[in-house]
Design a protein around this motif. Structure first.
Motif, PDB file in Angstrom:
ATOM      1  N   LYS A 125       0.812  -1.212   0.000  1.00  0.00           N
ATOM      2  CA  LYS A 125       0.000   0.000   0.000  1.00  0.00           C
ATOM      3  C   LYS A 125       0.852   1.271   0.000  1.00  0.00           C
ATOM      4  CE  LYS A 125      -2.668  -1.734   3.389  1.00  0.00           C
ATOM      5  NZ  LYS A 125      -3.513  -1.629   4.536  1.00  0.00           N
ATOM      6  N   THR A 126       2.147   1.098   0.306  1.00  0.00           N
ATOM      7  CA  THR A 126       2.991   2.290   0.378  1.00  0.00           C
ATOM      8  C   THR A 126       4.276   2.117  -0.419  1.00  0.00           C
ATOM      9  OG1 THR A 126       4.023   1.431   2.386  1.00  0.00           O
ATOM     10  CG2 THR A 126       2.282   3.036   2.685  1.00  0.00           C
ATOM     11  N   ARG A 127       4.768   3.257  -0.902  1.00  0.00           N
ATOM     12  CA  ARG A 127       6.086   3.295  -1.516  1.00  0.00           C
ATOM     13  C   ARG A 127       6.868   4.326  -0.701  1.00  0.00           C
ATOM     14  NH1 ARG A 127       7.162   5.087  -7.726  1.00  0.00           N
ATOM     15  NH2 ARG A 127       9.420   5.068  -7.589  1.00  0.00           N
ATOM     16  N   VAL A 128       7.948   3.889  -0.042  1.00  0.00           N
ATOM     17  CA  VAL A 128       8.625   4.757   0.920  1.00  0.00           C
ATOM     18  C   VAL A 128       9.959   5.248   0.347  1.00  0.00           C
ATOM     19  CG1 VAL A 128       9.596   4.889   3.253  1.00  0.00           C
ATOM     20  CG2 VAL A 128       7.553   3.506   2.840  1.00  0.00           C
ATOM     21  N   MET A 129      10.195   6.560   0.501  1.00  0.00           N
ATOM     22  CA  MET A 129      11.480   7.147   0.090  1.00  0.00           C
ATOM     23  C   MET A 129      12.018   7.976   1.251  1.00  0.00           C
ATOM     24  SD  MET A 129      10.451   8.656  -3.644  1.00  0.00           S
ATOM     25  CE  MET A 129       9.309   7.754  -4.687  1.00  0.00           C
ATOM     26  N   VAL A 130      13.338   8.032   1.399  1.00  0.00           N
ATOM     27  CA  VAL A 130      13.917   8.953   2.384  1.00  0.00           C
ATOM     28  C   VAL A 130      15.021   9.765   1.728  1.00  0.00           C
ATOM     29  CG1 VAL A 130      13.383   7.592   4.454  1.00  0.00           C
ATOM     30  CG2 VAL A 130      15.558   7.225   3.275  1.00  0.00           C
ATOM     31  N   SER A 179      20.038  -0.638   0.849  1.00  0.00           N
ATOM     32  CA  SER A 179      19.994  -1.245  -0.490  1.00  0.00           C
ATOM     33  C   SER A 179      19.233  -2.567  -0.538  1.00  0.00           C
ATOM     34  CB  SER A 179      21.406  -1.435  -1.035  1.00  0.00           C
ATOM     35  OG  SER A 179      22.083  -2.321  -0.167  1.00  0.00           O
ATOM     36  N   THR A 180      19.104  -3.214   0.618  1.00  0.00           N
ATOM     37  CA  THR A 180      18.399  -4.501   0.595  1.00  0.00           C
ATOM     38  C   THR A 180      16.896  -4.332   0.875  1.00  0.00           C
ATOM     39  OG1 THR A 180      18.895  -4.704   2.932  1.00  0.00           O
ATOM     40  CG2 THR A 180      20.396  -5.825   1.409  1.00  0.00           C
ATOM     41  N   THR A 181      16.449  -3.086   1.053  1.00  0.00           N
ATOM     42  CA  THR A 181      15.038  -2.852   1.391  1.00  0.00           C
ATOM     43  C   THR A 181      14.297  -2.273   0.178  1.00  0.00           C
ATOM     44  OG1 THR A 181      15.277  -0.541   2.031  1.00  0.00           O
ATOM     45  CG2 THR A 181      15.785  -2.179   3.715  1.00  0.00           C
ATOM     46  N   ASP A 182      12.982  -2.061   0.350  1.00  0.00           N
ATOM     47  CA  ASP A 182      12.190  -1.414  -0.713  1.00  0.00           C
ATOM     48  C   ASP A 182      12.241   0.099  -0.587  1.00  0.00           C
ATOM     49  OD1 ASP A 182      11.353  -3.815  -1.657  1.00  0.00           O
ATOM     50  OD2 ASP A 182       9.535  -3.866  -0.404  1.00  0.00           O
ATOM     51  N   ILE A 183      12.940   0.590   0.430  1.00  0.00           N
ATOM     52  CA  ILE A 183      12.968   2.043   0.636  1.00  0.00           C
ATOM     53  C   ILE A 183      13.911   2.675  -0.388  1.00  0.00           C
ATOM     54  CG2 ILE A 183      13.556   3.888   2.268  1.00  0.00           C
ATOM     55  CD1 ILE A 183      12.988   1.841   4.523  1.00  0.00           C
ATOM     56  N   GLU A 184      13.419   3.703  -1.079  1.00  0.00           N
ATOM     57  CA  GLU A 184      14.281   4.390  -2.054  1.00  0.00           C
ATOM     58  C   GLU A 184      14.956   5.575  -1.372  1.00  0.00           C
ATOM     59  OE1 GLU A 184      12.265   5.484  -5.856  1.00  0.00           O
ATOM     60  OE2 GLU A 184      10.841   3.989  -5.148  1.00  0.00           O
ATOM     61  N   VAL A 185      16.237   5.729  -1.612  1.00  0.00           N
ATOM     62  CA  VAL A 185      16.963   6.872  -1.055  1.00  0.00           C
ATOM     63  C   VAL A 185      17.098   7.905  -2.169  1.00  0.00           C
ATOM     64  CG1 VAL A 185      19.090   7.626   0.050  1.00  0.00           C
ATOM     65  CG2 VAL A 185      18.142   5.376   0.576  1.00  0.00           C
ATOM     66  N   ILE A 186      16.657   9.122  -1.885  1.00  0.00           N
ATOM     67  CA  ILE A 186      16.677  10.153  -2.926  1.00  0.00           C
ATOM     68  C   ILE A 186      17.421  11.390  -2.425  1.00  0.00           C
ATOM     69  CG2 ILE A 186      14.449   9.278  -3.784  1.00  0.00           C
ATOM     70  CD1 ILE A 186      13.157  11.870  -2.796  1.00  0.00           C
ATOM     71  N   SER A 187      17.840  12.226  -3.373  1.00  0.00           N
ATOM     72  CA  SER A 187      18.603  13.417  -3.011  1.00  0.00           C
ATOM     73  C   SER A 187      17.661  14.567  -2.610  1.00  0.00           C
ATOM     74  CB  SER A 187      19.439  13.815  -4.228  1.00  0.00           C
ATOM     75  OG  SER A 187      20.059  15.040  -4.012  1.00  0.00           O
ATOM     76  N   GLN A 188      18.183  15.492  -1.792  1.00  0.00           N
ATOM     77  CA  GLN A 188      17.349  16.634  -1.389  1.00  0.00           C
ATOM     78  C   GLN A 188      17.350  17.735  -2.439  1.00  0.00           C
ATOM     79  OE1 GLN A 188      18.500  18.060   2.512  1.00  0.00           O
ATOM     80  NE2 GLN A 188      18.088  16.085   3.459  1.00  0.00           N
ATOM     81  N   ASN A 189      18.334  17.660  -3.350  1.00  0.00           N
ATOM     82  CA  ASN A 189      18.426  18.725  -4.356  1.00  0.00           C
ATOM     83  C   ASN A 189      19.442  18.319  -5.396  1.00  0.00           C
ATOM     84  OD1 ASN A 189      17.923  21.232  -5.515  1.00  0.00           O
ATOM     85  ND2 ASN A 189      19.591  22.220  -4.409  1.00  0.00           N
ATOM     86  N   LEU A 190      19.423  18.982  -6.542  1.00  0.00           N
ATOM     87  CA  LEU A 190      20.543  18.899  -7.471  1.00  0.00           C
ATOM     88  C   LEU A 190      20.673  20.251  -8.142  1.00  0.00           C
ATOM     89  CD1 LEU A 190      18.701  18.620 -10.064  1.00  0.00           C
ATOM     90  CD2 LEU A 190      19.239  16.219 -10.016  1.00  0.00           C
ATOM     91  N   THR A 191      21.861  20.511  -8.664  1.00  0.00           N
ATOM     92  CA  THR A 191      22.088  21.848  -9.232  1.00  0.00           C
ATOM     93  C   THR A 191      22.407  21.807 -10.717  1.00  0.00           C
ATOM     94  OG1 THR A 191      24.383  21.730  -8.529  1.00  0.00           O
ATOM     95  CG2 THR A 191      22.873  22.862  -7.049  1.00  0.00           C
ATOM     96  N   SER A 192      22.806  20.634 -11.238  1.00  0.00           N
ATOM     97  CA  SER A 192      23.100  20.497 -12.667  1.00  0.00           C
ATOM     98  C   SER A 192      22.785  19.088 -13.084  1.00  0.00           C
ATOM     99  CB  SER A 192      24.592  20.715 -12.965  1.00  0.00           C
ATOM    100  OG  SER A 192      25.024  21.958 -12.511  1.00  0.00           O
ATOM    101  N   ALA A 193      22.637  18.915 -14.375  1.00  0.00           N
ATOM    102  CA  ALA A 193      22.399  17.564 -14.890  1.00  0.00           C
ATOM    103  C   ALA A 193      23.736  16.858 -15.123  1.00  0.00           C
ATOM    104  CB  ALA A 193      21.594  17.635 -16.178  1.00  0.00           C
ATOM    105  N   GLU A 194      24.497  17.342 -16.111  1.00  0.00           N
ATOM    106  CA  GLU A 194      25.750  16.678 -16.500  1.00  0.00           C
ATOM    107  C   GLU A 194      26.929  17.232 -15.698  1.00  0.00           C
ATOM    108  OE1 GLU A 194      25.519  14.304 -18.633  1.00  0.00           O
ATOM    109  OE2 GLU A 194      23.575  14.683 -19.588  1.00  0.00           O
ATOM    110  N   SER A 195      28.086  16.554 -15.828  1.00  0.00           N
ATOM    111  CA  SER A 195      29.323  17.048 -15.193  1.00  0.00           C
ATOM    112  C   SER A 195      29.676  18.404 -15.784  1.00  0.00           C
ATOM    113  CB  SER A 195      30.487  16.101 -15.489  1.00  0.00           C
ATOM    114  OG  SER A 195      30.139  14.813 -15.141  1.00  0.00           O
ATOM    115  N   LYS A 196      30.010  19.332 -14.958  1.00  0.00           N
ATOM    116  CA  LYS A 196      30.399  20.654 -15.452  1.00  0.00           C
ATOM    117  C   LYS A 196      31.062  21.435 -14.330  1.00  0.00           C
ATOM    118  CE  LYS A 196      26.830  23.649 -15.730  1.00  0.00           C
ATOM    119  NZ  LYS A 196      25.467  24.186 -15.779  1.00  0.00           N
ATOM    120  N   SER A 197      31.474  22.643 -14.620  1.00  0.00           N
ATOM    121  CA  SER A 197      32.086  23.444 -13.562  1.00  0.00           C
ATOM    122  C   SER A 197      30.957  23.946 -12.661  1.00  0.00           C
ATOM    123  CB  SER A 197      32.894  24.583 -14.182  1.00  0.00           C
ATOM    124  OG  SER A 197      32.238  25.771 -14.112  1.00  0.00           O
TER     125      SER A 197
END
Ligand code: PGA
Length: 222
Positions: free
Chosen positions: A34-39, A54-72
């Motif tokens: 009934k639930t999909r859990v992320m932290v 990694s062995t659980t169904d819990i997805e670990v996600i980032s709080q933010n990102l600032t760019s897509a590809e590698s760059k300065s």
């Protein structure tokens, strides 16, 4: 009832020791279909928390990102580097990052073409760039009224229903099937009423997600 998404945003509340300890406690979290859990831990501990879970169904996600590809981009977080450590989703435009970073539109225009899924936080419907959303990416939207974040003041269920149904009706006119979560002082006492609403596809929990017992109660309230 449709599966509900529960996201725990740990912000910068927890030390390294506390983050690792909470991650280890989450190994015992009883989840159901009934639930999909992320932290979402602090960036510094993202990799370690992801490995622990990694062995659980819990997805670990980032709080933010600032760019897509590698760059300065000194001090930034790129989608490519998140993927390198097996982090496959990020919050985008949380109100606490919105005040200091790129507009949601500009970062989304970078990460959508690369196929990097995200949880887009908004406070006003007109902050949602409907024209660039699509259904191929498992996008998630989260309504987060700033006045309810970290204040203990939750939006009323009528208010949540009004905003969510407005967003959902716009999405459905565009033929998009994107979940809409609510965030802002969600806790064990108010989560059930919120999660029971058909207009709410899940919750984004801050403070209460940093306490195992409270998070567990929220996850198990469905
Ligand atoms: P809160 O935070 O639950 O502590 O209000 C919600 C959020 O900022 O996502």
């Amino acid at each position: 009832m449709k599966q509900k998404i529960i996201i725990g945003n740990w912000k910068n509340y927890l030390s390294h020791k506390e983050s690792i300890s909470l991650a280890n406690s989450l190994l015992g979290l009883d989840t159901s279909d009934k639930t999909r859990v992320m932290v979402s831990p602090n960036h510094l501990y993202l990799n370690e928390v992801n490995q622990i879970l990694s062995t659980t169904d819990i997805e670990v996600i980032s709080q933010n990102l600032t760019s897509a590809e590698s760059k300065s981009d000194t001090g930034g977080i790129t989608a490519v580097n998140l993927k390198n450590i097996s982090i496959n989703r990020s919050l985008v435009a949380h109100s606490e990052t919105r005040i200091r970073e790129k507009t949601p539109q500009s970062i989304l225009l970078e990460i959508i073409p690369m196929g990097f899924p995200f949880v887009l936080c908004f406070e006003e419907i007109d902050q949602i760039p409907f024209d660039i959303l699509n259904d191929n990416l498992e996008i998630i939207l989260a309504y987060e009224p700033v006045w309810a974040i970290g204040t203990g003041e939750t939006a009323s269920i009528d208010h949540i229903n009004e905003i969510h149904s407005g967003v959902k009706s716009k999405l459905s006119k565009l033929g998009l099937n994107i979940p809409v979560l609510y965030g802002g002082s969600v806790n064990p006492s108010n989560c059930k009423e919120i999660l029971d609403s058909d207009n709410v596809d899940g919750v984004l929990v801050g403070g209460a997600s940093t306490k195992y017992d409270q998070f567990q109660e929220i996850v198990n309230s469905i």
